[in-house]
Design an enzyme around this catalytic site. Structure first.
Site, PDB file in Angstrom:
ATOM      1  N   ARG A  28       0.825  -1.227   0.000  1.00  0.00           N
ATOM      2  CA  ARG A  28       0.000   0.000   0.000  1.00  0.00           C
ATOM      3  C   ARG A  28       0.848   1.262   0.000  1.00  0.00           C
ATOM      4  O   ARG A  28       0.453   2.287   0.557  1.00  0.00           O
ATOM      5  CB  ARG A  28      -0.956   0.031   1.202  1.00  0.00           C
ATOM      6  N   ARG A  32      -3.527   6.370   1.109  1.00  0.00           N
ATOM      7  CA  ARG A  32      -4.100   7.579   1.705  1.00  0.00           C
ATOM      8  C   ARG A  32      -3.185   8.314   2.677  1.00  0.00           C
ATOM      9  O   ARG A  32      -3.463   9.456   3.027  1.00  0.00           O
ATOM     10  CB  ARG A  32      -5.417   7.218   2.401  1.00  0.00           C
ATOM     11  N   ARG A  41      -6.534  11.039  -6.162  1.00  0.00           N
ATOM     12  CA  ARG A  41      -7.803  10.308  -6.044  1.00  0.00           C
ATOM     13  C   ARG A  41      -8.978  11.276  -6.172  1.00  0.00           C
ATOM     14  O   ARG A  41      -9.977  10.959  -6.813  1.00  0.00           O
ATOM     15  CB  ARG A  41      -7.887   9.540  -4.727  1.00  0.00           C
ATOM     16  N   ASP A  78      -6.609  -3.028  -7.740  1.00  0.00           N
ATOM     17  CA  ASP A  78      -7.133  -3.698  -6.543  1.00  0.00           C
ATOM     18  C   ASP A  78      -7.432  -5.155  -6.852  1.00  0.00           C
ATOM     19  O   ASP A  78      -7.759  -5.487  -7.999  1.00  0.00           O
ATOM     20  CB  ASP A  78      -8.401  -3.005  -6.037  1.00  0.00           C
ATOM     21  N   TYR A 155     -14.541 -12.607  -0.838  1.00  0.00           N
ATOM     22  CA  TYR A 155     -15.265 -11.356  -1.113  1.00  0.00           C
ATOM     23  C   TYR A 155     -16.451 -11.605  -2.043  1.00  0.00           C
ATOM     24  O   TYR A 155     -17.505 -10.997  -1.900  1.00  0.00           O
ATOM     25  CB  TYR A 155     -14.317 -10.320  -1.730  1.00  0.00           C
TER      26      TYR A 155
HETATM   27  O1  1CP Z   1       0.159   0.365  -3.231  1.00  0.00           O
HETATM   28  C1  1CP Z   1      -0.243  -0.815  -3.365  1.00  0.00           C
HETATM   29  O2  1CP Z   1      -0.034  -1.706  -2.512  1.00  0.00           O
HETATM   30  C2  1CP Z   1      -0.916  -1.200  -4.670  1.00  0.00           C
HETATM   31  C3  1CP Z   1      -2.317  -1.173  -4.760  1.00  0.00           C
HETATM   32  C4  1CP Z   1      -3.216  -2.101  -3.938  1.00  0.00           C
HETATM   33  C5  1CP Z   1      -3.084  -3.467  -3.645  1.00  0.00           C
HETATM   34  C6  1CP Z   1      -1.907  -4.369  -3.910  1.00  0.00           C
HETATM   35  C7  1CP Z   1      -4.456  -1.680  -3.435  1.00  0.00           C
HETATM   36  C8  1CP Z   1      -4.979  -0.305  -3.518  1.00  0.00           C
HETATM   37  N1  1CP Z   1      -5.104  -2.774  -2.931  1.00  0.00           N
HETATM   38  C9  1CP Z   1      -4.286  -3.871  -3.012  1.00  0.00           C
HETATM   39  C10 1CP Z   1      -4.580  -5.244  -2.607  1.00  0.00           C
HETATM   40  C11 1CP Z   1      -5.810  -5.533  -1.823  1.00  0.00           C
HETATM   41  N2  1CP Z   1      -7.048  -4.977  -1.939  1.00  0.00           N
HETATM   42  C12 1CP Z   1      -5.876  -6.561  -0.856  1.00  0.00           C
HETATM   43  C13 1CP Z   1      -4.734  -7.489  -0.531  1.00  0.00           C
HETATM   44  C14 1CP Z   1      -3.757  -6.896   0.409  1.00  0.00           C
HETATM   45  C15 1CP Z   1      -4.282  -6.616   1.793  1.00  0.00           C
HETATM   46  O3  1CP Z   1      -4.574  -7.576   2.538  1.00  0.00           O
HETATM   47  O4  1CP Z   1      -4.361  -5.416   2.130  1.00  0.00           O
HETATM   48  C16 1CP Z   1      -7.182  -6.586  -0.342  1.00  0.00           C
HETATM   49  C17 1CP Z   1      -7.742  -7.512   0.726  1.00  0.00           C
HETATM   50  C18 1CP Z   1      -7.925  -5.584  -1.032  1.00  0.00           C
HETATM   51  C19 1CP Z   1      -9.364  -5.261  -0.850  1.00  0.00           C
HETATM   52  C20 1CP Z   1      -9.533  -3.874  -0.431  1.00  0.00           C
HETATM   53  N3  1CP Z   1      -9.408  -2.803  -1.277  1.00  0.00           N
HETATM   54  C21 1CP Z   1      -9.730  -3.383   0.877  1.00  0.00           C
HETATM   55  C22 1CP Z   1      -9.845  -4.228   2.152  1.00  0.00           C
HETATM   56  C23 1CP Z   1     -11.253  -4.504   2.460  1.00  0.00           C
HETATM   57  C24 1CP Z   1     -11.454  -5.279   3.747  1.00  0.00           C
HETATM   58  O5  1CP Z   1     -11.691  -6.484   3.683  1.00  0.00           O
HETATM   59  O6  1CP Z   1     -11.345  -4.657   4.812  1.00  0.00           O
HETATM   60  C25 1CP Z   1      -9.776  -1.979   0.792  1.00  0.00           C
HETATM   61  C26 1CP Z   1     -10.015  -1.008   1.891  1.00  0.00           C
HETATM   62  C27 1CP Z   1      -9.553  -1.647  -0.580  1.00  0.00           C
HETATM   63  C28 1CP Z   1      -9.422  -0.289  -1.168  1.00  0.00           C
HETATM   64  C29 1CP Z   1      -8.043   0.099  -1.529  1.00  0.00           C
HETATM   65  N4  1CP Z   1      -7.243  -0.603  -2.414  1.00  0.00           N
HETATM   66  C30 1CP Z   1      -6.062   0.069  -2.586  1.00  0.00           C
HETATM   67  C31 1CP Z   1      -6.095   1.249  -1.769  1.00  0.00           C
HETATM   68  C32 1CP Z   1      -4.994   2.281  -1.682  1.00  0.00           C
HETATM   69  C33 1CP Z   1      -7.335   1.253  -1.109  1.00  0.00           C
HETATM   70  C34 1CP Z   1      -7.832   2.339  -0.188  1.00  0.00           C
HETATM   71  C35 1CP Z   1      -8.977   2.996  -0.859  1.00  0.00           C
HETATM   72  C36 1CP Z   1      -8.981   4.467  -1.040  1.00  0.00           C
HETATM   73  O7  1CP Z   1      -8.080   5.145  -1.544  1.00  0.00           O
HETATM   74  O8  1CP Z   1     -10.059   4.973  -0.671  1.00  0.00           O
END
Ligand code: 1CP
Length: 347
Positions: A28, A32, A41, A78, A155
């Site tokens: 990540r 944010r 964003r 994502d 999911y």
């Molecule tokens: O910078 C990076 O790491 C690259 C981008 C990336 C990656 C590799 C994002 C952007 N998401 C992911 C993987 C991801 N997405 C995972 C696997 C890794 C982990 O365990 O964190 C998972 C479970 C998700 C699903 C997801 N997407 C969640 C979790 C939901 C839950 O179960 O609680 C969330 C909050 C997101 C949104 C998201 N994806 C990425 C970002 C930066 C965000 C935040 C959203 C935003 O900007 O509002």
């Protein structure tokens, strides 16, 4: 160094090379906690529009590289985009996270699109990868990624993130054959998706199995090991020499032998295992990635420095890519990331 040895630090670690200073990137790292990410964003409108906009997705991928000089960039996208490409509805509730249409039974499963149909929705992601392959500094490795089938399926079944993945476990118990078909469909689509990322310029791919920790015994073998092994074998057949990182988060004892069982070149570790244990039990099979607790990016100070040194020291005798044990959180301070990197690079 001989001609055919990789030059980039991340690729050298993945090839099993021991380096005096481990290369570093952060899960990540585009997120944010960075003001420039929040600005881009806002420009995109919302999170999904950002993921599907190649110019802006490439821009946020590059932001942490410019600011911190990480050794790897990870494609901004994502793990849930593939669900949408398979025909599920997907949206993000502000402040709450992802929401999807649910899969309750075999009929819902039968309504999904076939694996080979995913590219029409995912082509903007391949364009992001192409842009990044052109724009990244020569020393920075480009990592593509996807969710591992189990985590993606949790999911798709529940329609949201869950603490214990109860709905997926319930479907597995009620109709194991149907659940297996879902996992197989996601695995097949993931092979095609990652293969296109590689063709577009990804040099490494990572499989995120964020919820592997809730699979035990034969379920761990069937749903965390076998689908990942299948994806890795297929990718390596199509792209000989492609390095793959696998992240079976919170697998605990399941980390032992995971690289051998799946064919992964590197196992990423969460911070629930100690680096000393992981060096003895997991790094003996090859490269590991991890595993500083992400909380240090919030709290900083002497504890951050001490724990960063501890992780580096524990993994010093083998190939290692420094990373956090999970993603950096939105309340983290960018100065703490700088302190972590300086601690790694200055010793
Ligand atoms: O910078 C990076 O790491 C690259 C981008 C990336 C990656 C590799 C994002 C952007 N998401 C992911 C993987 C991801 N997405 C995972 C696997 C890794 C982990 O365990 O964190 C998972 C479970 C998700 C699903 C997801 N997407 C969640 C979790 C939901 C839950 O179960 O609680 C969330 C909050 C997101 C949104 C998201 N994806 C990425 C970002 C930066 C965000 C935040 C959203 C935003 O900007 O509002």
């Amino acid at each position: 160094m001989t001609e055919n040895r990789p030059q980039k630090t991340i690729l050298r670690a993945l090839a099993g090379e021991l380096q005096p200073v481990p290369p570093v990137w952060m899960m990540r790292q585009a997120g944010r906690y960075l003001p420039e990410y929040r600005a881009t964003r806002a420009q995109a409108g919302d999170f999904l529009s950002l993921c599907y906009n190649p110019e802006l997705a490439a821009e946020v991928t590059l932001q942490p590289i410019r600011r911190f000089g990480f050794d790897a960039a990870i494609l901004f996208a994502d793990i849930l985009l593939i669900c949408q490409a398979l025909g599920a509805d997907l949206w993000f509730e502000t402040g709450e996270g992802p929401r999807l249409s649910t899969i309750a039974n075999a009929a819902d499963l039968a309504a999904l699109r076939p694996a080979h149909a995913v590219h029409d929705r995912l082509s903007p992601i391949y364009e992001t990868v192409r842009l990044l392959a052109r724009e990244l500094p020569a020393e920075t490795t480009l990592i593509g990624f996807a969710g591992a089938p189990w985590t993606v399926a949790t999911y798709m079944v529940a329609g949201r993130g869950t603490k214990d993945q109860g709905p997926a476990h319930a479907l597995m118990t009620a109709d194991r054959a149907a659940f297996q078909r879902l996992v197989d469909l996601v695995a097949e689509a993931t092979i095609d998706y990652l293969s296109e990322q590689v063709k577009a310029g990804a040099e490494v791919v990572k499989l995120f199995d964020s919820w592997a920790g809730s699979l035990k015994g034969p379920d761990f073998t069937d749903f965390a090991v076998k689908p990942v092994a299948r994806i890795i074998a297929a990718l390596k057949a199509r792209h000989p020499g492609l390095p793959v990182i696998a992240f079976p988060r919170e697998a605990g004892q399941g980390y032992v032998g995971f690289a051998r069982a799946t064919g992964a070149d590197c196992v990423a570790l969460d911070n629930s295992v100690s680096p000393e244990w992981a060096a003895a039990q997991v790094q003996i099979d090859g490269c590991v990635q991890g595993n500083l607790a992400p909380g240090h990016m919030v709290t900083g100070g002497d504890a951050l420095v001490a724990e960063t040194r501890r992780v580096v020291e524990a993994f010093r005798k083998g190939p290692h890519i420094f990373n956090l044990g999970h993603g950096i959180t939105p309340d983290a301070a960018p100065e703490n990331v700088t302190l972590m990197i300086e601690t790694i690079r200055r010793g």
